[in-house]
Design an enzyme around this catalytic site. Structure first.
Site, PDB file in Angstrom:
ATOM      1  N   ASN A 138      -7.411 -34.281 123.254  1.00  0.00           N
ATOM      2  CA  ASN A 138      -7.555 -35.134 124.644  1.00  0.00           C
ATOM      3  C   ASN A 138      -8.312 -36.217 124.457  1.00  0.00           C
ATOM      4  O   ASN A 138      -9.256 -36.388 123.731  1.00  0.00           O
ATOM      5  CB  ASN A 138      -8.194 -34.090 125.578  1.00  0.00           C
ATOM      6  CG  ASN A 138      -7.391 -32.810 125.610  1.00  0.00           C
ATOM      7  OD1 ASN A 138      -6.239 -32.552 125.826  1.00  0.00           O
ATOM      8  ND2 ASN A 138      -8.420 -31.862 125.340  1.00  0.00           N
TER       9      ASN A 138
ATOM     10  N   GLU B  92      -8.492 -33.436 114.739  1.00  0.00           N
ATOM     11  CA  GLU B  92      -8.528 -34.080 116.281  1.00  0.00           C
ATOM     12  C   GLU B  92      -8.921 -35.268 116.182  1.00  0.00           C
ATOM     13  O   GLU B  92      -8.578 -36.167 117.069  1.00  0.00           O
ATOM     14  CB  GLU B  92      -9.251 -32.934 117.166  1.00  0.00           C
ATOM     15  CG  GLU B  92      -8.846 -31.515 116.836  1.00  0.00           C
ATOM     16  CD  GLU B  92      -7.243 -31.490 117.014  1.00  0.00           C
ATOM     17  OE1 GLU B  92      -6.502 -32.143 117.672  1.00  0.00           O
ATOM     18  OE2 GLU B  92      -6.459 -30.172 116.425  1.00  0.00           O
TER      19      GLU B  92
END
Ligand code: BES
Ligand code: ZN
Length: 881
Positions: A270, A303
């Site tokens: 995210n 990530e």
């Protein structure tokens, strides 16, 4: 079944969105029992869309409290409610839509959308979880700017986080408080995240190369605050590496990582607010092994790298998943290679690929790197999309060269910044910068199955020419009967008697030739092709094929024992050297499975391994890998059909036959345990520990004198978990009472430490000694066992299936039936995790006839049950012949 015929999503039916979202405002009134979400969406009809175009808002398991269009309640005839959500017709060219929904985070055990973990509220939106929060065009090609207001009880949820920068915060009446977050970068809904909780924040800083000051913040439960150093150090290394190796810089003022105990996957990228499975954040030398440290570093890096490969440039649709995942895996592999594991990283990755991706590509769930249909996208986060996807990128680099590849990446990020694109766009850029025709290469994205590469050479002493013959063939996969040739880079070298490389000149076509070199990349692009290497004075002693594993193929070069042993002794390519040993070991196991012990081969292996143990030039970490047998999973792929228990037995028998005569040499080569038991995260220390532990495991496995006692000593004296865990693993298949004593001690010590306790569950579930079914029952009744926690469930069911062959594959089918029962139970709580854990039940076609029938019967029974779409999809595809 809940969805009798899961409807297929087809790539061919992709249509660009008719509506753009210009802005999104979200207000959350957070509460675990009932959360209210108010959404304000400003939409504009796309130019290409006609005035009649309806707006699709996805929604799932939502309670709709209010819907307003431009301040008014809409005409009921213009609103359709269906299984997908809402369809709004008759909208003007621009409109403001207000929606209020109500959610029950506490009841959300699927862990998609907004849920509760360890007292915090958190979200998981990829791939289609945002639609469980509010009605929205939940597709990756709809990008917009988000402004998010979070409101919650101040005592229970002192920390309120969302994507981007915090622009406001304050107190509210009734003990509540709020925070407002704005993300300046337009993003698709799958990258949305929020967290509310009572968490400790461990922070650090990073200055980007252009001078931007970035706050780094890791949020964990208070008692874990002293286990965050490694995560933060890893993050800083990754940020620096992305600047240096890929020219990519971070773009916000804050980068946050939140660790949660209940998470379906490893971690999620995210924007500016990564959510992590706690096991990929928390580490201390006493509670995490070297492998854990390496995994944490690589997941953090992965990530982080998504910030460019995934977030700034995202996917047009979910068929393009490998655009971000394959590329990001490639990037994290490069990082780990250059910063942490060096030569042995490639070996680890190939091991994984062979053990997990090759079987997938050969089984009923096989699909291309870019699939063209799916029933449930969650089931396409696969080894093929990820690992084979990364291999495809690696091959591209091998074909166009490192420098051109890097220019291509720069252009890709520059050209598509802020857009949602396709794997074709990616290859187009690489074709453009290299000036090469990559038309055939694209087939790697659309054709499933692992190609079989046959290779051979013929030397003409008179002309000094070595002819290299290559041929390829890909077996059929579900839905793809006909296979076509692929563009395969084959890197090779020729070794002389003394192990040095022989130079030669590759003559490519009638007049094109290249200067003399000692390594070549041959490009196979037809069913069969021959190449000529000129200027050799003598025949090579050995051919080093597929160096660095230059393509994800299964190779048959028909090399004899002597040639392979020569490579084991001398190859300067770590992968090829290791692979030569693997080929010999694999052959020895296959011979035993087929009932014919190849004593000559096993003796040659003992000789080769003895020489390696004596050779002080072989680095410890590489030696540890060379001393390893091919995994059970990988070996199963060597047979059309096999008895998994027999394969396990043969594998253990070969291990014993080859290494038992080397007991003394193994002891002599053992690194000093006390000296290296410090948990230091350096390549040298980790390499020494890996060798130390591999030798201990071997000594116990071959029944060497005093080995079990030494394992017990190592366990008791260990200060780093790397040594403690390895000692436990070494005795886990031993019938000596010491096994039970050590495991019980471990359980007592770490009962209240969930991540460590998971390892105890895994050891117990994976052990084949004694009554495995009774033990399994006891594990499920252990006070620490919780069905809603994916880590715990995976810790038990995963090793039971992957390692406990004797019980899982018990000939009467008990293991399969037990598993199916557990899966059904789990499916009611967490479909995604159930669907993943069901995959071993789809391997029935590769088992000997009796077990095959037992497993298939269990799958058929499952198919008749009321299953989630996730599990039903795996079961149905798994049944296809
Ligand atoms: N984007 C994924 C996480 C994800 C996958 C979320 C599927 C929802 C559904 C993330 O970037 C990822 O790939 N995570 C991997 C670990 C990574 C190091 C390969 C994972 O979670 O296993
Ligand atoms: Zn990823």
């Amino acid at each position: 079944m809940k969805d009798a015929a899961p409807s297929m999503v087809l790539l061919s039916e992709y249509r660009a969105p008719d509506w753009c979202v210009e802005h999104l405002d979200l207000h959350f009134a957070l509460d675990p029992a009932e959360t209210r979400v108010e959404s304000r969406i400003r939409v504009r009809r796309a130019e290409r869309a006609g005035p009649g175009a309806a707006l699709r808002l996805h929604g799932q398991d939502l309670e709709l409290l209010r819907l307003e269009i431009d301040g008014k309640e809409p005409d009921p005839d213009s609103v359709t409610v269906d299984a997908e959500g809402l369809l709004l017709a008759g909208l003007p060219e621009t409109a403001v839509i207000r929606i209020e929904t109500s959610l029950r985070p506490e009841a959300n055990t699927a862990l998609e959308g907004l849920y509760v973990s360890g007292g915090s509220l958190c979200t998981q939106c990829e791939a289609e979880g945002f639609r469980r929060i509010t009605y929205f065009p939940d597709r990756p090609d709809v990008l917009t700017r988000y402004r998010v207001r979070l409101e919650a009880d101040a005592a229970r949820y002192p920390v309120l986080l969302a994507n981007g920068n915090r622009v406001d915060a304050g107190e509210l009446p009734g003990g509540r408080h709020y925070a407002v977050w704005e993300d300046p970068f337009p993003k698709p809904s799958y990258l949305f995240a929020l967290v509310a909780g009572d968490l400790a924040c461990v922070s650090d800083r990073f200055t980007t190369r252009s001078g931007r000051e970035v706050a780094l913040e890791v949020y964990v439960e208070h008692h874990n605050r002293d286990r965050c150093d490694h995560a933060l150090a890893s993050l800083k290394r990754a940020m620096r590496y992305d600047e240096e190796a890929f020219g990519r810089e971070y773009d916000l003022d804050v980068y946050m990582i939140v660790a949660v105990d209940d998470f379906n996957m490893g971690a999620m990228e995210n924007k500016g607010l990564n959510l992590f499975n706690a096991k990929y954040v928390l580490a201390s030398p006493e509670t995490a092994t070297d492998d854990d440290y390496v995994h944490i570093e690589s997941v953090i890096a992965h990530e982080y790298f998504h910030n460019w490969s995934g977030n700034r440039v995202t996917c047009r649709d979910w068929f393009q998943l490998s655009l971000k995942e394959g590329l990001t895996v490639f990037r994290d592999q490069e990082f780990t290679t250059d910063c942490t594991l060096f030569g042995v990283k490639r070996i680890d990755d190939v091991q994984r690929l062979r053990a997990f991706q090759f079987p997938e590509d050969a089984g009923p769930l096989a699909h291309p790197v870019r699939p063209d249909h799916y029933a449930e996208i969650n089931n396409f986060y696969t080894m093929t999309v990820y690992e084979k996807g990364a291999e495809v990128i690696r091959m591209l680099r091998a074909l166009i060269g490192r420098d051109v590849f890097r220019r291509g990446l720069d252009l890709y990020f520059e050209r598509f910044d802020g857009q949602a694109v396709t794997t074709d766009d990616f290859v187009d850029v690489m074709a453009e910068v290299s000036g090469r025709d990559l038309g055939l290469f694209r087939r790697w994205y659309t054709q499933a199955g692992t190609p079989r590469l046959s290779a051979g050479t013929r030397f003409d002493a008179e002309t000094g020419v070595l002819q290299v013959d290559l041929a390829q063939q890909t077996p059929p996969t579900p839905g793809q009967k006909e296979k076509h040739p692929l563009h395969i880079p084959v890197r090779l070298a020729l070794l002389d008697r003394d192990g040095s490389r022989l130079p030669a000149q590759l003559v490519d076509g009638p007049e094109m030739s290249t200067p003399a070199m000692s390594e070549w990349v041959l490009e196979l692009s037809a069913d069969k092709q021959s190449f000529k290497l000129h200027g050799l004075r003598k025949a090579p002693a050995a051919v080093s094929w597929l160096r660095g594993f230059s393509a994800p193929v299964s190779l048959d070069a028909g090399q004899g024992t002597d040639e392979l042993a020569h490579l084991v002794a001398h190859d300067d390519d770590a992968f090829a050297r290791w692979d030569a040993a693997q080929t010999l070991l694999r052959r020895a196991v296959i011979a035993r499975v087929e009932g014919a012990i190849d004593a000559t081969l096993e003796a040659a292996l003992t000789t080769a391994m003895a020489a390696l143990l004596e050779d002080s030039a072989v680095e410890p970490v590489l030696l540890a890998a060379l001393l390893e047998l091919p995994s059970h999973r990988e070996l199963m792929e060597s047979f059309e059909r096999a008895d998994p228990v027999a394969v396990d037995g043969a594998r253990r028998a070969v291990e014993k036959a080859v290494f038992a005569p080397l007991a003394e040499r193994l002891v002599a080569r053992t690194p000093d345990r006390k000296r290296w038991d410090d948990g230091a995260f350096t390549a040298e220390a980790m390499g020494q520990r890996r060798l130390l532990n591999r030798i201990l495991a071997l000594r116990v496995a071959v029944g060497a004198e005093g080995a079990v006692a030494e394992a017990a000593r190592q366990y008791r004296e260990a200060s780093s978990q790397t040594l403690a865990m390895a000692a436990l693993a070494a005795v886990n298949e031993s019938t000596d009472p010491v096994r039970g004593e050590l495991l019980a001690d471990f359980e007592r010590r770490y009962r209240n430490d969930p991540l460590v306790l998971d390892k105890w569950f895994a050891l117990e579930a994976g052990s084949q000694v004694g009554d495995g079914f009774a033990r399994l029952e006891r594990l499920l009744e252990h006070p620490g066992f919780r069905w809603p926690n994916p880590n715990r469930v995976r810790a038990v069911l995963g090793p039971f299936m992957a390692q406990n062959h004797r019980h899982f594959h018990q000939a009467d089918g008990t293991g399969y039936r037990r598993l199916a029962g557990y899966l059904e139970q789990l499916d009611a709580l967490n479909p995604q995790t159930a669907a993943r854990l069901a995959q071993p039940l789809t391997r029935w076609q590769r088992l000997e006839p009796n077990r095959s029938a037992q497993m298939r019967a269990v799958l058929e029974q499952l198919a008749g049950k009321d299953l989630s779409r996730d599990l039903a999809d795996v079961v149905q595809r798994g049944l296809a012949r």
